[in-house]
Design a protein around this motif. Structure first.
Motif, PDB file in Angstrom:
ATOM      1  N   ILE A 171      49.781  34.872  -1.924  1.00  0.00           N
ATOM      2  CA  ILE A 171      51.020  35.318  -2.566  1.00  0.00           C
ATOM      3  C   ILE A 171      50.815  36.646  -3.283  1.00  0.00           C
ATOM      4  N   ILE A 172      49.666  36.814  -3.922  1.00  0.00           N
ATOM      5  CA  ILE A 172      49.391  38.086  -4.598  1.00  0.00           C
ATOM      6  C   ILE A 172      49.375  39.234  -3.585  1.00  0.00           C
ATOM      7  N   SER A 173      48.716  39.042  -2.458  1.00  0.00           N
ATOM      8  CA  SER A 173      48.682  40.088  -1.442  1.00  0.00           C
ATOM      9  C   SER A 173      50.060  40.327  -0.844  1.00  0.00           C
ATOM     10  N   LEU A 174      50.837  39.267  -0.684  1.00  0.00           N
ATOM     11  CA  LEU A 174      52.206  39.409  -0.185  1.00  0.00           C
ATOM     12  C   LEU A 174      53.052  40.221  -1.161  1.00  0.00           C
ATOM     13  N   VAL A 175      52.930  39.933  -2.448  1.00  0.00           N
ATOM     14  CA  VAL A 175      53.684  40.661  -3.467  1.00  0.00           C
ATOM     15  C   VAL A 175      53.295  42.139  -3.465  1.00  0.00           C
ATOM     16  N   ARG A 176      52.011  42.425  -3.376  1.00  0.00           N
ATOM     17  CA  ARG A 176      51.579  43.828  -3.378  1.00  0.00           C
ATOM     18  C   ARG A 176      52.073  44.546  -2.122  1.00  0.00           C
ATOM     19  N   SER A 177      52.064  43.843  -1.007  1.00  0.00           N
ATOM     20  CA  SER A 177      52.579  44.434   0.227  1.00  0.00           C
ATOM     21  C   SER A 177      54.073  44.708   0.120  1.00  0.00           C
ATOM     22  N   ALA A 178      54.808  43.766  -0.478  1.00  0.00           N
ATOM     23  CA  ALA A 178      56.246  43.967  -0.674  1.00  0.00           C
ATOM     24  C   ALA A 178      56.506  45.148  -1.595  1.00  0.00           C
ATOM     25  N   ALA A 179      55.702  45.264  -2.650  1.00  0.00           N
ATOM     26  CA  ALA A 179      55.875  46.384  -3.582  1.00  0.00           C
ATOM     27  C   ALA A 179      55.688  47.722  -2.867  1.00  0.00           C
ATOM     28  N   LEU A 180      54.693  47.787  -1.986  1.00  0.00           N
ATOM     29  CA  LEU A 180      54.438  49.036  -1.259  1.00  0.00           C
ATOM     30  C   LEU A 180      55.522  49.305  -0.219  1.00  0.00           C
ATOM     31  N   GLY A 181      55.891  48.283   0.526  1.00  0.00           N
ATOM     32  CA  GLY A 181      56.824  48.474   1.617  1.00  0.00           C
ATOM     33  C   GLY A 181      58.257  48.703   1.192  1.00  0.00           C
ATOM     34  N   LEU A 182      58.620  48.215   0.020  1.00  0.00           N
ATOM     35  CA  LEU A 182      60.010  48.281  -0.419  1.00  0.00           C
ATOM     36  C   LEU A 182      60.258  49.306  -1.521  1.00  0.00           C
ATOM     37  N   HIS A 183      59.205  49.976  -1.955  1.00  0.00           N
ATOM     38  CA  HIS A 183      59.333  50.909  -3.072  1.00  0.00           C
ATOM     39  C   HIS A 183      60.394  51.975  -2.808  1.00  0.00           C
ATOM     40  N   LYS A 184      60.401  52.519  -1.607  1.00  0.00           N
ATOM     41  CA  LYS A 184      61.333  53.622  -1.316  1.00  0.00           C
ATOM     42  C   LYS A 184      62.776  53.154  -1.242  1.00  0.00           C
ATOM     43  N   TYR A 185      62.987  51.839  -1.211  1.00  0.00           N
ATOM     44  CA  TYR A 185      64.350  51.303  -1.193  1.00  0.00           C
ATOM     45  C   TYR A 185      64.816  50.842  -2.577  1.00  0.00           C
ATOM     46  N   GLY A 186      64.010  51.100  -3.595  1.00  0.00           N
ATOM     47  CA  GLY A 186      64.395  50.725  -4.955  1.00  0.00           C
ATOM     48  C   GLY A 186      64.191  49.258  -5.277  1.00  0.00           C
ATOM     49  N   VAL A 187      63.350  48.581  -4.492  1.00  0.00           N
ATOM     50  CA  VAL A 187      63.100  47.150  -4.684  1.00  0.00           C
ATOM     51  C   VAL A 187      61.704  46.958  -5.267  1.00  0.00           C
ATOM     52  N   THR A 188      61.592  46.126  -6.299  1.00  0.00           N
ATOM     53  CA  THR A 188      60.306  45.855  -6.927  1.00  0.00           C
ATOM     54  C   THR A 188      59.827  44.456  -6.556  1.00  0.00           C
ATOM     55  N   ALA A 189      58.517  44.245  -6.680  1.00  0.00           N
ATOM     56  CA  ALA A 189      57.921  42.932  -6.415  1.00  0.00           C
ATOM     57  C   ALA A 189      56.762  42.713  -7.366  1.00  0.00           C
ATOM     58  N   ASN A 190      56.736  41.557  -8.009  1.00  0.00           N
ATOM     59  CA  ASN A 190      55.681  41.216  -8.952  1.00  0.00           C
ATOM     60  C   ASN A 190      55.336  39.737  -8.827  1.00  0.00           C
ATOM     61  N   ALA A 191      54.199  39.367  -9.409  1.00  0.00           N
ATOM     62  CA  ALA A 191      53.768  37.968  -9.391  1.00  0.00           C
ATOM     63  C   ALA A 191      53.495  37.488 -10.809  1.00  0.00           C
ATOM     64  N   VAL A 192      53.744  36.210 -11.034  1.00  0.00           N
ATOM     65  CA  VAL A 192      53.500  35.585 -12.330  1.00  0.00           C
ATOM     66  C   VAL A 192      52.511  34.434 -12.133  1.00  0.00           C
TER      67      VAL A 192
END
Length: 303
Positions: A171-192
């Motif tokens: 899940i941590i790697s998925l979140v980091r991948s989402a953060a990188l892939g979606l950054h240019k679309y204004g979407v953030t991703a984090n993990a708790v």
């Protein structure tokens, strides 16, 4: 009711009990319209019932909020899609998803069966993917949104929960991948990575020195869903919340390196690896030694 999330639509998986329920209630209290998803299963993933999600919707409505229930299994692509479609159908948009749903099937690695491995990976890791996948397509079009995955300190490893730890690390790697892939679309991703009193944490074989309540975790999640967190550019992060403590985990990075211009052989590796490169000690190993000593003494170690 507050207005920290006024006008937002948030979907929460695993929202029928524990931390997920606290997140759903807190988001609604701060003005969000909430999709309450829970398959309604026992801690091992058995005996589903839709009544769990519906009960939380009634709580939100009784407090003056708006919510809809979705009892689908998010370990399937169709289930994750239906969570997102419920938000769009009821409220016309989706601003945040929070993937809390999870189960446990503990077993030592050498005894773990496929039937104990697959459902845990499917619920935690694939269940986060299915919702992220459907939500990110919507958020990309909106050019805004927040994805929040739930991990655990056990992503460092676990004695008898290799399935759970593997899922949480994924899940941590998925979140980091989402953060990188979606950054240019204004979407953030984090993990708790929460430490809170829930039906899962009740079985932890040690006394936790730092532990809080589900409501502590919900407060952090509400902030991460807010415009303020997006404006601060908070993305690709892993946060622990344990009662009064909030901590951020380090990003993966190399510690030390050695080079062999002529290429490596077993002999040169034997020369350089122990000294020049070395190891990064595992904090969990020292805790394991304490746990084993305490078990022999008939007590529970502190952590």
């Amino acid at each position: 009711m507050g207005n920290f999330l006024a006008g937002k639509v948030v979907a929460v998986t695993g929202a029928g009990r524990g931390i997920g329920r606290a997140v759903a209630l807190a988001a609604a209290a701060e003005g969000a319209k909430v999709v309450v998803n829970d398959y309604g299963v026992a801690m091992d993933g058995a005996s589903p019932t839709s009544e769990v999600a519906e009960a939380v919707v009634k709580e939100i409505e009784a407090a003056g909020g708006e919510a809809v229930a979705v009892a689908d299994d998010i370990s399937t692509m169709a289930g994750g899609q239906r969570v997102v479609e419920a938000a769009l159908s009821a409220y016309g948009r989706l601003d945040g998803v929070v993937c809390v749903a999870g189960i446990l099937r503990e077993r030592m690695l050498f005894n773990m069966t496929e039937e104990e491995w697959d459902p845990v990976i499917a619920t935690h890791l694939k269940g986060t993917f299915t919702v992220f996948r459907a939500a990110s397509a919507v958020m990309r079009g909106q050019r805004s949104g927040t994805l929040i995955g739930f991990t655990s300190g056990n992503h460092q490893g676990s004695v008898s929960q290799a399935n759970y730890s593997a899922a949480k690390g994924g899940i941590i790697s998925l979140v980091r991948s989402a953060a990188l892939g979606l950054h240019k679309y204004g979407v953030t991703a984090n993990a708790v990575a929460p430490v809170a009193r829930t039906r899962m944490s009740a079985n932890v074989p040690m006394e936790l020195a730092e532990i809080g309540e589900p409501e502590d975790v919900a407060a952090l999640v509400v902030y991460l869903l807010s415009d303020g967190a997006q404006e601060q550019g908070i993305t690709g992060q892993v946060y622990t919340v344990a009662g009064p403590k909030i901590a951020v985990w380090a990003q993966p990075r190399e510690l030390r390196a050695a080079y062999a211009p002529g290429g490596w052989t077993p002999e040169t590796i034997a020369q350089f690896l122990p000294g020049a490169v070395g190891v990064d000690p595992m904090p969990m190993l020292s805790q394991l030694v304490a746990m084993e000593s305490a078990a022999r003494a008939g007590s529970r170690p502190n952590a």
